[in-house]
Design a protein around this motif. Structure first.
Motif, PDB file in Angstrom:
ATOM      1  N   PHE A   4       0.827  -1.200   0.000  1.00 19.80           N
ATOM      2  CA  PHE A   4       0.000   0.000   0.000  1.00 19.80           C
ATOM      3  C   PHE A   4       0.867   1.258   0.000  1.00 19.80           C
ATOM      4  O   PHE A   4       0.612   2.200  -0.755  1.00 19.80           O
ATOM      5  CB  PHE A   4      -0.931  -0.014   1.212  1.00 19.80           C
ATOM      6  CG  PHE A   4      -1.879   1.146   1.256  1.00 19.80           C
ATOM      7  CD1 PHE A   4      -2.996   1.161   0.451  1.00 19.80           C
ATOM      8  CD2 PHE A   4      -1.653   2.214   2.088  1.00 19.80           C
ATOM      9  CE1 PHE A   4      -3.873   2.230   0.477  1.00 19.80           C
ATOM     10  CE2 PHE A   4      -2.512   3.281   2.134  1.00 19.80           C
ATOM     11  CZ  PHE A   4      -3.627   3.292   1.317  1.00 19.80           C
ATOM     12  N   SER A  68      -9.387   3.193   4.053  1.00 22.20           N
ATOM     13  CA  SER A  68      -9.051   2.324   2.916  1.00 22.20           C
ATOM     14  C   SER A  68      -8.278   1.097   3.365  1.00 22.20           C
ATOM     15  O   SER A  68      -8.550  -0.022   2.904  1.00 22.20           O
ATOM     16  CB  SER A  68      -8.217   3.085   1.887  1.00 22.20           C
ATOM     17  OG  SER A  68      -8.925   4.169   1.383  1.00 22.20           O
ATOM     18  N   LEU A  69      -7.327   1.286   4.267  1.00 23.41           N
ATOM     19  CA  LEU A  69      -6.556   0.145   4.772  1.00 23.41           C
ATOM     20  C   LEU A  69      -7.438  -0.826   5.556  1.00 23.41           C
ATOM     21  O   LEU A  69      -7.301  -2.043   5.398  1.00 23.41           O
ATOM     22  CB  LEU A  69      -5.414   0.636   5.658  1.00 23.41           C
ATOM     23  CG  LEU A  69      -4.169   1.092   4.933  1.00 23.41           C
ATOM     24  CD1 LEU A  69      -3.183   1.705   5.911  1.00 23.41           C
ATOM     25  CD2 LEU A  69      -3.528  -0.050   4.201  1.00 23.41           C
ATOM     26  N   ALA A  71     -10.742  -1.244   5.238  1.00 24.16           N
ATOM     27  CA  ALA A  71     -11.644  -1.909   4.292  1.00 24.16           C
ATOM     28  C   ALA A  71     -10.904  -2.965   3.477  1.00 24.16           C
ATOM     29  O   ALA A  71     -11.429  -4.066   3.246  1.00 24.16           O
ATOM     30  CB  ALA A  71     -12.282  -0.877   3.369  1.00 24.16           C
ATOM     31  N   ALA A  72      -9.687  -2.668   3.043  1.00 20.91           N
ATOM     32  CA  ALA A  72      -8.901  -3.642   2.279  1.00 20.91           C
ATOM     33  C   ALA A  72      -8.528  -4.838   3.139  1.00 20.91           C
ATOM     34  O   ALA A  72      -8.564  -5.985   2.674  1.00 20.91           O
ATOM     35  CB  ALA A  72      -7.651  -2.983   1.721  1.00 20.91           C
ATOM     36  N   SER A  73      -8.188  -4.602   4.388  1.00 16.29           N
ATOM     37  CA  SER A  73      -7.834  -5.701   5.286  1.00 16.29           C
ATOM     38  C   SER A  73      -9.033  -6.606   5.551  1.00 16.29           C
ATOM     39  O   SER A  73      -8.912  -7.836   5.527  1.00 16.29           O
ATOM     40  CB  SER A  73      -7.304  -5.157   6.609  1.00 16.29           C
ATOM     41  OG  SER A  73      -6.140  -4.414   6.394  1.00 16.29           O
ATOM     42  N   SER A  75     -11.757  -6.976   3.638  1.00 12.55           N
ATOM     43  CA  SER A  75     -12.145  -7.719   2.430  1.00 12.55           C
ATOM     44  C   SER A  75     -11.126  -8.808   2.098  1.00 12.55           C
ATOM     45  O   SER A  75     -11.510  -9.889   1.624  1.00 12.55           O
ATOM     46  CB  SER A  75     -12.329  -6.770   1.253  1.00 12.55           C
ATOM     47  OG  SER A  75     -11.113  -6.164   0.903  1.00 12.55           O
ATOM     48  N   SER A  76      -9.857  -8.578   2.372  1.00 10.07           N
ATOM     49  CA  SER A  76      -8.846  -9.626   2.153  1.00 10.07           C
ATOM     50  C   SER A  76      -9.067 -10.786   3.106  1.00 10.07           C
ATOM     51  O   SER A  76      -8.981 -11.950   2.713  1.00 10.07           O
ATOM     52  CB  SER A  76      -7.441  -9.071   2.356  1.00 10.07           C
ATOM     53  OG  SER A  76      -7.160  -8.103   1.406  1.00 10.07           O
ATOM     54  N   TRP A  77      -9.358 -10.469   4.359  1.00  8.54           N
ATOM     55  CA  TRP A  77      -9.599 -11.518   5.336  1.00  8.54           C
ATOM     56  C   TRP A  77     -10.833 -12.332   4.956  1.00  8.54           C
ATOM     57  O   TRP A  77     -10.817 -13.573   5.048  1.00  8.54           O
ATOM     58  CB  TRP A  77      -9.791 -10.913   6.734  1.00  8.54           C
ATOM     59  CG  TRP A  77     -10.002 -11.956   7.769  1.00  8.54           C
ATOM     60  CD1 TRP A  77      -9.061 -12.685   8.410  1.00  8.54           C
ATOM     61  CD2 TRP A  77     -11.266 -12.419   8.246  1.00  8.54           C
ATOM     62  NE1 TRP A  77      -9.651 -13.558   9.272  1.00  8.54           N
ATOM     63  CE2 TRP A  77     -11.016 -13.428   9.198  1.00  8.54           C
ATOM     64  CE3 TRP A  77     -12.586 -12.074   7.973  1.00  8.54           C
ATOM     65  CZ2 TRP A  77     -12.029 -14.087   9.859  1.00  8.54           C
ATOM     66  CZ3 TRP A  77     -13.598 -12.731   8.635  1.00  8.54           C
ATOM     67  CH2 TRP A  77     -13.310 -13.733   9.567  1.00  8.54           C
TER      68      TRP A  77
END
Length: 91
Positions: A4, A68-69, A71-73, A75-77
């Motif tokens: 990121f 953003s971080l 939300a990305a974490s 959704s990745s999980w």
């Protein structure tokens, strides 16, 4: 997290380059990215804050980066969780 940071660092300066007059050449074609019937106007630079003294809303804030971080974490999980679950599914 490292991706990121590198992505934002590279993308920020590359995006700044792409809207500058230096990218209006045969390779990047930033002046010809639209259809043949439309041309760029003053709106081409409207959403890019080049003047640091401008006080209007800046969308790139530390709060936006943190959201953003997160939300990305999440959704990745979720993707990894359901991927592991799908690996166990058999016919």
């Amino acid at each position: 997290m490292a991706f990121f940071v590198v992505f934002i660092g590279v993308q920020w300066f590359f995006a700044e380059f792409l809207i500058s007059p230096h990218a209006e050449n045969w390779f990047f074609m930033s002046d010809r990215i639209w259809s043949y019937g439309s041309s760029m106007g003053k709106w081409h630079h409207e959403f890019w804050r080049l003047d640091p003294k401008r006080t209007d809303a800046d969308l790139f804030t530390s709060r936006a980066v943190i959201i953003s971080l997160v939300a990305a974490s999440i959704s990745s999980w979720l993707g990894l969780f359901f991927g592991r679950w799908m690996r166990k599914v058999t016919r």
